[in-house]
Write a protein that holds these residues in place. Structure first.
Motif, mmCIF file in Angstrom:
data_model
loop_
_atom_site.group_PDB
_atom_site.id
_atom_site.type_symbol
_atom_site.label_atom_id
_atom_site.label_comp_id
_atom_site.label_asym_id
_atom_site.label_seq_id
_atom_site.Cartn_x
_atom_site.Cartn_y
_atom_site.Cartn_z
ATOM 1 N N GLU A 39 70.191 101.195 30.787
ATOM 2 C CA GLU A 39 69.056 100.984 31.370
ATOM 3 C C GLU A 39 67.598 100.225 31.113
ATOM 4 O O GLU A 39 66.325 101.366 29.747
ATOM 5 C CB GLU A 39 69.266 101.829 32.518
ATOM 6 N N LEU A 99 67.462 89.499 41.620
ATOM 7 C CA LEU A 99 68.095 90.777 42.137
ATOM 8 C C LEU A 99 70.237 90.272 40.822
ATOM 9 O O LEU A 99 70.013 89.691 41.401
ATOM 10 C CB LEU A 99 68.260 91.198 42.970
ATOM 11 N N SER A 100 69.919 91.483 40.544
ATOM 12 C CA SER A 100 71.114 91.085 39.551
ATOM 13 C C SER A 100 72.101 92.275 40.754
ATOM 14 O O SER A 100 71.761 92.531 42.370
ATOM 15 C CB SER A 100 71.844 92.771 38.742
ATOM 16 N N TRP A 103 71.775 97.381 41.306
ATOM 17 C CA TRP A 103 70.864 97.319 41.285
ATOM 18 C C TRP A 103 69.752 99.171 42.308
ATOM 19 O O TRP A 103 70.290 99.412 43.567
ATOM 20 C CB TRP A 103 69.398 96.517 41.681
ATOM 21 N N SER A 151 70.567 99.968 45.680
ATOM 22 C CA SER A 151 71.902 98.745 46.597
ATOM 23 C C SER A 151 72.585 99.103 47.665
ATOM 24 O O SER A 151 72.741 97.990 48.365
ATOM 25 C CB SER A 151 71.861 98.075 45.848
ATOM 26 N N TRP A 193 61.355 99.025 39.873
ATOM 27 C CA TRP A 193 63.112 98.439 40.169
ATOM 28 C C TRP A 193 63.894 98.494 38.723
ATOM 29 O O TRP A 193 63.735 98.252 37.443
ATOM 30 C CB TRP A 193 62.931 96.736 40.293
ATOM 31 N N ASP A 195 67.650 97.826 37.035
ATOM 32 C CA ASP A 195 69.219 96.703 36.650
ATOM 33 C C ASP A 195 70.033 97.708 35.949
ATOM 34 O O ASP A 195 70.066 98.469 35.004
ATOM 35 C CB ASP A 195 68.840 95.058 35.893
ATOM 36 N N THR A 196 71.001 98.308 36.889
ATOM 37 C CA THR A 196 72.309 99.485 36.760
ATOM 38 C C THR A 196 73.329 99.066 36.014
ATOM 39 O O THR A 196 73.804 99.531 35.170
ATOM 40 C CB THR A 196 72.121 100.214 37.742
#
Length: 368
Positions: A39, A99-100, A103, A151, A193, A195-196
């Protein structure tokens, strides 16, 4: 396209019942593989320029924004007064952020606020589709409180898209809607923010066969003598799953039971019987889990598994919309594709039976 078929899934206690029958769609996803994902939080705003945030207030409400120093740099302070009335106040910022699939937004709050509703919203670049998280009443004090909003916690709120997940942000909003109203202030800092990472297993084990072949995308077959085969997949850390799509090798057995690990307890969350077709979409409505196990019948053979995020099965409607979107045209009614069907009346000006005809030429007799 895979062959047509049907499946019935039984979702166990504390999960909604769901039944589906119809075309089995080939849905694209993320192939299993070894992950070295780390991450890397992205600072959305350090609040060095409070003028980049626009204050919005309704009715008699007032809102002022500034950026006092805070333990982690600068904070955005929302100083508001509802002046005895209702309505809302909003701190709004235009920002472009792709966005992925999965997230999190992270920030810290403190302040002096009467019991009011707090909302965090993201808007797509069109400015018309909104996703929202809220807490009512907002619970803050003079001590900083950490917020982590994934998300899966931000469902679609409104807009012409009708649902789905955002792919890019155009606007971010922090809003306070009057409950008890009053005056107060809310500090926001450390706004990030994250991105997981892709939904993919990092290791596989099975009762027989070569489970690493499934992780490598080469398919897995249980041994002929294995009468109760199973395969277990580990994501390396707890992940929120909305479902998966099993892609079967030809002539493989098609009964499957799904279990997820929570602490030291395996919980059965879904079961499918006599599944037909070359691929099987499976909704999963369960808490975050690190490990998942599929118990199959003798002769089981899987080509691959595609994992899906929470939006895949947020509701039965969302699940069917996903299936319909990836299916052949005409396999589902247009409303499952969030498309309008255009109609025109057909009849005589002298009266008598009238019909409706749609743009494809289908006629509903005596419907008007």
């Amino acid at each position: 396209m895979p062959a047509k078929g049907r499946f019935v899934c039984k979702i166990f206690p504390n999960h909604a019942k769901f039944h589906f029958s119809g075309p089995q769609a080939h849905l694209l996803g993320i192939r299993l593989g070894v992950s070295g994902f780390v991450e890397k939080p992205l600072v959305v705003d350090g609040f060095e320029a409070p003028e980049s945030w626009m204050p919005v207030a309704s009715g008699l409400a007032e809102l002022k924004l500034d950026n006092p120093e805070s333990p982690r740099g600068r904070a955005l302070r929302m100083s508001f007064d509802f002046n005895g009335g209702g309505g809302f106040v909003v701190a709004r910022k235009e920002i472009r952020l792709p966005l992925s699939e999965t997230w999190e937004f992270r920030f810290r709050l403190r302040g002096e606020v009467l019991p009011n509703r707090f909302e965090f919203k993201i808007v797509d670049p069109s400015g018309t589709n909104v996703w929202r998280w809220s807490e009512e009443p907002l619970k803050v004090s003079s001590n900083w409180r950490e917020f982590v909003i994934s998300s899966s916690q931000m469902p679609f709120a409104w807009g012409p898209a009708g649902g789905g997940i955002p792919s890019e942000i155009g606007v971010i909003e922090f809003a306070i809607a009057a409950g008890e109203g009053g005056a107060g202030n809310l500090w926001i800092e450390d706004f990030q923010w994250v991105d997981t990472g892709p939904l993919e297993a990092v290791s596989c084990q099975a009762s027989s066969g070569r489970p690493q072949d499934l992780c490598n995308g080469n398919g897995w077959k249980s041994s002929p003598e294995d009468l109760s085969p199973w395969i277990e997949l580990d994501f390396g850390r707890p992940r929120e799953l909305g479902g998966m799509i099993l892609h079967w090798l030809p002539d493989g057995a098609r009964d499957v039971s799904v279990e997820t690990l929570h602490g030291t307890e395996w919980r059965q969350v879904l079961e499918l019987k006599s599944v037909a077709g070359s691929s099987t979409p499976m909704p999963l409505q369960c808490p975050a889990t690190q490990r998942i196990r599929l118990s199959l019948q003798a002769g089981a053979a899987l080509a691959r598994i595609d994992w899906k995020g929470p939006e895949f099965s947020r509701s039965d409607d969302e699940f069917l919309h996903t299936i319909a979107t990836a299916s052949e045209p005409g396999a589902f009614p247009k409303y499952w594709l969030r498309r309008q069907t255009l109609l025109t009346p057909v009849g005589s000006p002298d009266g008598g039976p009238r019909s409706m005809m749609n743009e494809e030429g289908l006629v509903d007799i005596d419907a008007a």
